[in-house]
Design an enzyme around this catalytic site. Structure first.
Site, PDB file in Angstrom:
ATOM      1  N   ARG A 239       0.864  -1.169   0.000  1.00 34.92           N
ATOM      2  CA  ARG A 239       0.000   0.000   0.000  1.00 34.92           C
ATOM      3  C   ARG A 239       0.907   1.228   0.000  1.00 34.92           C
ATOM      4  NH1 ARG A 239      -3.466  -2.962  -1.244  1.00 34.92           N
ATOM      5  NH2 ARG A 239      -5.581  -3.205  -0.405  1.00 34.92           N
ATOM      6  N   GLU A 268      -4.112   7.935  -4.745  1.00 31.47           N
ATOM      7  CA  GLU A 268      -4.411   7.291  -6.022  1.00 31.47           C
ATOM      8  C   GLU A 268      -5.750   7.783  -6.564  1.00 31.47           C
ATOM      9  OE1 GLU A 268      -4.113   3.040  -5.453  1.00 31.47           O
ATOM     10  OE2 GLU A 268      -2.005   3.164  -4.865  1.00 31.47           O
ATOM     11  N   HIS A 287      -1.391   0.582  -9.771  1.00 30.72           N
ATOM     12  CA  HIS A 287      -2.021  -0.355  -8.832  1.00 30.72           C
ATOM     13  C   HIS A 287      -2.707  -1.502  -9.575  1.00 30.72           C
ATOM     14  CE1 HIS A 287      -3.365  -0.435  -4.378  1.00 30.72           C
ATOM     15  NE2 HIS A 287      -3.174  -1.656  -4.836  1.00 30.72           N
TER      16      HIS A 287
END
Length: 322
Positions: A239, A268, A287
């Site tokens: 993360r 993000e 991601h």
């Protein structure tokens, strides 16, 4: 006593995943509602008994979810859910831990290979139609993984498989986990995460595969970069908030470490203003580490197992969180 009936309405809240298509293809005869926007999800949450969701979840919606009894999280990470809120509203929760272990571990080894073989630079040169000559400078030359040391922070399903993949390339793998007594999971060495500072000076690559918890938030910052070799590389498939991003940028600019490959960042999508976009020592993927054509089926396997347990009145769920 069964928590849900035989025909619960399944809510699917995701912008892209095709769970409905896969349910139909697999002959799962349950009614479902697909919600592709946050607004649609918020408007229809009261119609749902069982929910497939990840990023769209908002704890403030729990009071509106009058029928909701179970959330099968689409993601392995569950930091977006407040367990106290779910318990207060009688909602069970299970994660998708392990559902993307193959994909994320393969993504991590791909990032390591990309850094070692300077593939981002090669792709940039291709776009410019530039044929780079051979390099006399070791710092700018491609490298190999055999004999290099990889420190894997978080030796769960993802980190354990990454350890096995890295060893196949001849790397020496040091794994860090909360409880080393539970096994090495394919690593050559295993230590407690408290030993992080002791092993960082040995690392050629540091791969973050840990969940985001109060203990891991901000785990990697200026102090940790200062312990690493100038030739070391950071790979983050965990993360974004496990890394102190401003301190990472400073370390890269100062040459404290050589490069970073990031599948996740603090905010993000990554803002256009972020210097990470244009730093030559940074390789970014959006991601997508957990993305795989098998993902819907992997999560549906968890869902159907947990629905069966709930219908039989069992207390323990697969990957239970609440």
């Amino acid at each position: 006593m069964s928590l849900i009936g035989d025909k619960p309405t399944i809510g699917i809240a995701h912008v892209a995943y095709r769970f409905g298509d896969r349910m139909q293809a697999r002959g799962i005869d349950l009614p479902f509602i697909e919600m592709r926007t946050r607004e649609d999800f918020a408007a229809r949450i009261g119609e749902i008994d069982v929910l497939l969701v990840s990023g769209y979840w908002n704890n403030a919606l729990a009071p509106q979810a009058k029928r909701l009894k179970f959330i099968q999280s689409i993601s392995a990470g569950v930091d977006q859910y407040d367990p106290a809120v779910l318990r207060a509203h009688g909602i069970r929760l299970a994660s998708a831990a392990g559902g993307n272990a193959n994909a994320v571990s393969e993504h991590a080894i791909s990032l390591i290979l990309a850094i070692s073989r300077r593939l981002p630079e090669a792709r940039d040169n291709q776009a410019k139609k530039f044929w780079r000559g051979m390099q006399g400078d070791f710092w700018k030359r491609e490298d190999e993984l055999g004999g290099k040391t990889l420190v894997v922070v978080g030796l769960g399903r993802i980190g354990g498989r990454l350890a096995r993949l890295a060893r196949a390339f001849g790397m020496h793998v040091i794994g860090l986990k909360r409880d080393p007594s539970t096994g090495a999971e394919g690593a050559d060495e295993v230590h407690a995460i408290a030993k992080l500072h002791e092993v960082l000076p040995r690392a050629d690559y540091v791969a973050l595969c840990c969940p985001l918890t109060p203990e891991t938030q901000g785990l990697i910052g200026a102090a940790e970069f200062g312990l690493m070799k100038r030739s070391a590389h950071l790979v983050n498939v965990a993360r974004g908030k496990v890394v102190k991003e401003a301190e990472l940028i400073a370390a890269l600019n100062a040459g404290t470490i050589k490069s970073a490959a990031l599948d996740c960042v603090e905010e993000e999508p990554l803002p256009e203003s972020s210097p990470l976009w244009t730093m030559p020592s940074v390789f970014i993927t959006p991601h997508t580490g957990g993305e795989t054509c098998a993902y819907e089926d992997n999560v549906l396997d968890f869902l159907m197992e947990n629905l069966g347990r709930l219908q039989r009145g069992e207390d323990v769920l697969l990957n239970q969180v609440v």
